[in-house]
Design a protein around this motif. Sequence first.
Motif, PDB file in Angstrom:
ATOM      1  N   ALA A  40       0.833  -1.206   0.000  1.00  0.00           N
ATOM      2  CA  ALA A  40       0.000   0.000   0.000  1.00  0.00           C
ATOM      3  C   ALA A  40       0.867   1.254   0.000  1.00  0.00           C
ATOM      4  N   GLU A  41       1.979   1.216   0.720  1.00  0.00           N
ATOM      5  CA  GLU A  41       2.873   2.378   0.755  1.00  0.00           C
ATOM      6  C   GLU A  41       3.511   2.627  -0.610  1.00  0.00           C
ATOM      7  N   GLN A  42       3.906   1.565  -1.298  1.00  0.00           N
ATOM      8  CA  GLN A  42       4.511   1.725  -2.622  1.00  0.00           C
ATOM      9  C   GLN A  42       3.493   2.242  -3.639  1.00  0.00           C
ATOM     10  N   ILE A  43       2.251   1.795  -3.524  1.00  0.00           N
ATOM     11  CA  ILE A  43       1.199   2.303  -4.410  1.00  0.00           C
ATOM     12  C   ILE A  43       0.962   3.783  -4.149  1.00  0.00           C
ATOM     13  N   ASN A  44       1.013   4.179  -2.888  1.00  0.00           N
ATOM     14  CA  ASN A  44       0.839   5.590  -2.539  1.00  0.00           C
ATOM     15  C   ASN A  44       1.961   6.434  -3.136  1.00  0.00           C
ATOM     16  N   GLY A  70      -2.452 -10.407   1.306  1.00  0.00           N
ATOM     17  CA  GLY A  70      -2.424  -9.977   2.697  1.00  0.00           C
ATOM     18  C   GLY A  70      -1.484  -8.820   2.944  1.00  0.00           C
ATOM     19  N   ARG A  71      -0.569  -8.582   2.014  1.00  0.00           N
ATOM     20  CA  ARG A  71       0.374  -7.471   2.156  1.00  0.00           C
ATOM     21  C   ARG A  71       0.601  -6.730   0.849  1.00  0.00           C
ATOM     22  N   ARG A  72       0.661  -7.458  -0.241  1.00  0.00           N
ATOM     23  CA  ARG A  72       0.970  -6.852  -1.532  1.00  0.00           C
ATOM     24  C   ARG A  72      -0.184  -7.048  -2.516  1.00  0.00           C
ATOM     25  N   ASP A 119      -3.926   6.720  -1.477  1.00  0.00           N
ATOM     26  CA  ASP A 119      -3.647   6.267  -0.110  1.00  0.00           C
ATOM     27  C   ASP A 119      -4.646   5.177   0.260  1.00  0.00           C
ATOM     28  N   ILE A 120      -4.252   3.939   0.036  1.00  0.00           N
ATOM     29  CA  ILE A 120      -5.158   2.814   0.272  1.00  0.00           C
ATOM     30  C   ILE A 120      -5.451   2.650   1.757  1.00  0.00           C
ATOM     31  N   ASN A 121      -4.442   2.827   2.586  1.00  0.00           N
ATOM     32  CA  ASN A 121      -4.635   2.616   4.024  1.00  0.00           C
ATOM     33  C   ASN A 121      -5.588   3.635   4.635  1.00  0.00           C
ATOM     34  N   ALA A 125     -12.868   2.330   1.500  1.00  0.00           N
ATOM     35  CA  ALA A 125     -13.631   1.954   0.307  1.00  0.00           C
ATOM     36  C   ALA A 125     -12.697   1.523  -0.821  1.00  0.00           C
ATOM     37  N   VAL A 126     -11.596   2.248  -0.996  1.00  0.00           N
ATOM     38  CA  VAL A 126     -10.627   1.882  -2.031  1.00  0.00           C
ATOM     39  C   VAL A 126      -9.969   0.547  -1.695  1.00  0.00           C
ATOM     40  N   PHE A 127      -9.622   0.364  -0.436  1.00  0.00           N
ATOM     41  CA  PHE A 127      -8.972  -0.879  -0.019  1.00  0.00           C
ATOM     42  C   PHE A 127      -9.886  -2.081  -0.254  1.00  0.00           C
ATOM     43  N   ASP A 128     -11.148  -1.975   0.158  1.00  0.00           N
ATOM     44  CA  ASP A 128     -12.077  -3.096  -0.015  1.00  0.00           C
ATOM     45  C   ASP A 128     -12.339  -3.379  -1.494  1.00  0.00           C
ATOM     46  N   SER A 129     -12.452  -2.328  -2.296  1.00  0.00           N
ATOM     47  CA  SER A 129     -12.702  -2.530  -3.726  1.00  0.00           C
ATOM     48  C   SER A 129     -11.517  -3.205  -4.403  1.00  0.00           C
TER      49      SER A 129
END
Length: 282
Positions: free
Chosen positions: A94-98, A125-127, A104-106, A110-114
């Motif tokens: 999530a940090e690398q995507i940010n 679970g992590r990537r 900012d997924i974390n 809503a973005v994280f669940d989608s």
Amino acid sequence: MDLKDSLSRFKQQQERCQSSLASIAASQASTTKPKHRAQPINAPSAPARPAQPIKFSNDTERLQHINSIRKSPVGAQIKLVIELLYKTRQAFTAEQINDATYVDINANKAVFDSLRNNLKVQYDGRRFSYKSKHDLEGKDQLLDLIRCHQEGLAVVEVKDAYPSVLEDLQALKAAGEVWLLSNMDSQEDIVYPNDPKVKIKVDDDLKELFRGIELPRDMVDIEKELQKNGMKPMTDTTKRRAAAQIHGVKPKAKPKKKQREITKRTKLTNAHLPELFQHLKS
């Protein structure tokens, strides 16, 4: 005694030289010292130097861009992330995507669940990584998959398997390994395996015989030929024509398009010729 007298005279001479040098240096310093003018009490003071205008940080534009992305709809943010995963084919936290997309997924549940439930995204679970329908890594695996689909494989199912899959399909077609055809009904490309076991050479006489067979042009004759060969036609032209004669069914005529009248409200492109529009309706 003469030596002591000479030494004392030498010391006295050195002292006189030192005093002379000191007086010369003092006189030079007094002549070069700048003279300060007395400033009147009521004299206006020198204007203060104007303060430098406050400049926004050079990072302001980037911060505005980040803010616009994070306030955009969830679907737009998901699209940015999936495009990153598709182009790179790498796994990102999530940090690398940010860092790469400013999504900012974390901080956005809503973005994280989608993303976690998206069919095109694999989450361990992590990537996060891109997930295609068929996990292929090259042309050889692509050819093996096509050969497993003797009835044909839709190109849309494999076009995102890996970045160069479409180029590999064209290479397989050029090498004679597959047939790449278009489906006229669905307007989709279908790839078929070209089985090397069925590659045979056809004589020219047989080709000429095949091409010389004249096919019937009327649908009634075509249906009769199909029935002779044990195939049931999907249409019944004889019955349809008889029903049309009994009920007098006529083909529907296309409705005539109403000609648009020109009025004063119509925007004219040749208004410089007013004599052409004297008959306009008000």
